[in-house]
Write an enzyme that holds these catalytic residues in place. Structure first.
Site, short mmCIF file in Angstrom:
data_model
loop_
_atom_site.label_atom_id
_atom_site.label_comp_id
_atom_site.label_asym_id
_atom_site.label_seq_id
_atom_site.Cartn_x
_atom_site.Cartn_y
_atom_site.Cartn_z
N CYS A 48 -28.29 15.02 -30.28
CA CYS A 48 -29.75 15.18 -30.25
C CYS A 48 -30.20 15.71 -28.89
O CYS A 48 -31.13 16.53 -28.80
CB CYS A 48 -30.44 13.84 -30.53
SG CYS A 48 -29.99 13.13 -32.11
C1 BEZ Z 1 -25.91 12.28 -31.84
O1 BEZ Z 1 -27.02 12.74 -31.66
O2 BEZ Z 1 -24.98 12.56 -31.10
C2 BEZ Z 1 -25.63 11.38 -33.01
C3 BEZ Z 1 -26.63 10.53 -33.48
C4 BEZ Z 1 -26.33 9.68 -34.55
C5 BEZ Z 1 -25.09 9.72 -35.14
C6 BEZ Z 1 -24.13 10.61 -34.68
C7 BEZ Z 1 -24.39 11.44 -33.60
#
Ligand code: BEZ
Length: 222
Positions: A48
């Site tokens: 994110c």
């Molecule tokens: C991420 O943004 O890295 C992420 C968020 C939730 C689950 C897996 C990855």
């Protein structure tokens, strides 16, 4: 419990929301521009962070296209504000110029069908998936895509779709696989052969195929 799935061409629902930049009414915030509303699972997560940083860098590209980006996650505005400092540091940004909706009660995520049953937080509550909605200036949904939490999105592709949507809504063309701005386009299947010279005065190329049907009609980008 979830909202009605939205289809392309549907009126997008208006909503009020709290963001890191204060309260907004979505349609008022859009004004006469298009919007790209994109959700992500949670603040302070790695993929994110890369996505929100990428969109922050692309703000001038969205502006050129009259499109306003807005993000959403199921965390509070205070959390968003703290996380934005990390995003700025990670991407070497001096400012972060678009809002992140704080949907900590998951009301909007439910309404817009953004929850991912496969991706739960520590309390076992579903997180938001990586949804993208492109909403036009008539507040109609023009594109929706859903990505899983473990796959970051390609925002060059989102810009490419905006370019295609804006081109094809006024010209009698569609854009082929992997088309990019300025590339060859396809004459719409609904255009009658008799109308081709008027609509495409520079001419078209018909690619021959074994069926003998003349449906692969290429043209310069109008
Ligand atoms: C991420 O943004 O890295 C992420 C968020 C939730 C689950 C897996 C990855």
């Amino acid at each position: 419990m979830s909202g009605k799935a939205l289809n392309i061409g549907d009126q997008f629902p208006n909503f009020q929301a709290v963001t890191n930049l204060g309260e907004i009414d979505f349609f008022e915030w859009m004004g006469d521009k298009w919007a790209i509303l994109f959700s992500h699972p949670a603040d302070f997560t790695p993929v994110c962070t890369t996505e929100l940083a990428r969109v922050a860098k692309l703000v001038p590209e969205f502006e050129k296209r009259n499109v306003k980006p807005i993000a959403l996650s199921c965390d509070s505005a205070e959390s968003h504000k703290a996380w934005i400092e990390d995003i700025k540091s990670y991407a070497n940004l001096s400012s972060f110029d678009y809002p992140i909706i704080a949907d900590d009660k998951r009301e909007l995520a439910l309404k817009l069908n953004m929850l991912d049953k496969a991706e739960l937080n520590a309390a076992g509550i579903p997180l938001t998936c990586r949804a993208v909605f492109i909403v036009d200036d008539m507040k109609k949904l023009r594109l929706s895509i859903l990505y899983p939490a473990t796959t970051g999105r390609n925002f060059d592709e989102i810009l490419r779709v905006v370019d295609s949507l804006k081109l094809t809504q006024t010209k009698s063309v569609a854009t082929p696989a992997d088309w990019k701005q300025g590339g060859q386009c396809m004459v719409l299947p609904t255009v009658q052969a008799a109308d081709v010279p008027k609509l495409f005065p520079k001419g078209i190329e018909i690619i021959p195929v074994p069926s003998g049907k003349s449906y692969l009609r290429m043209t310069e980008q109008p």
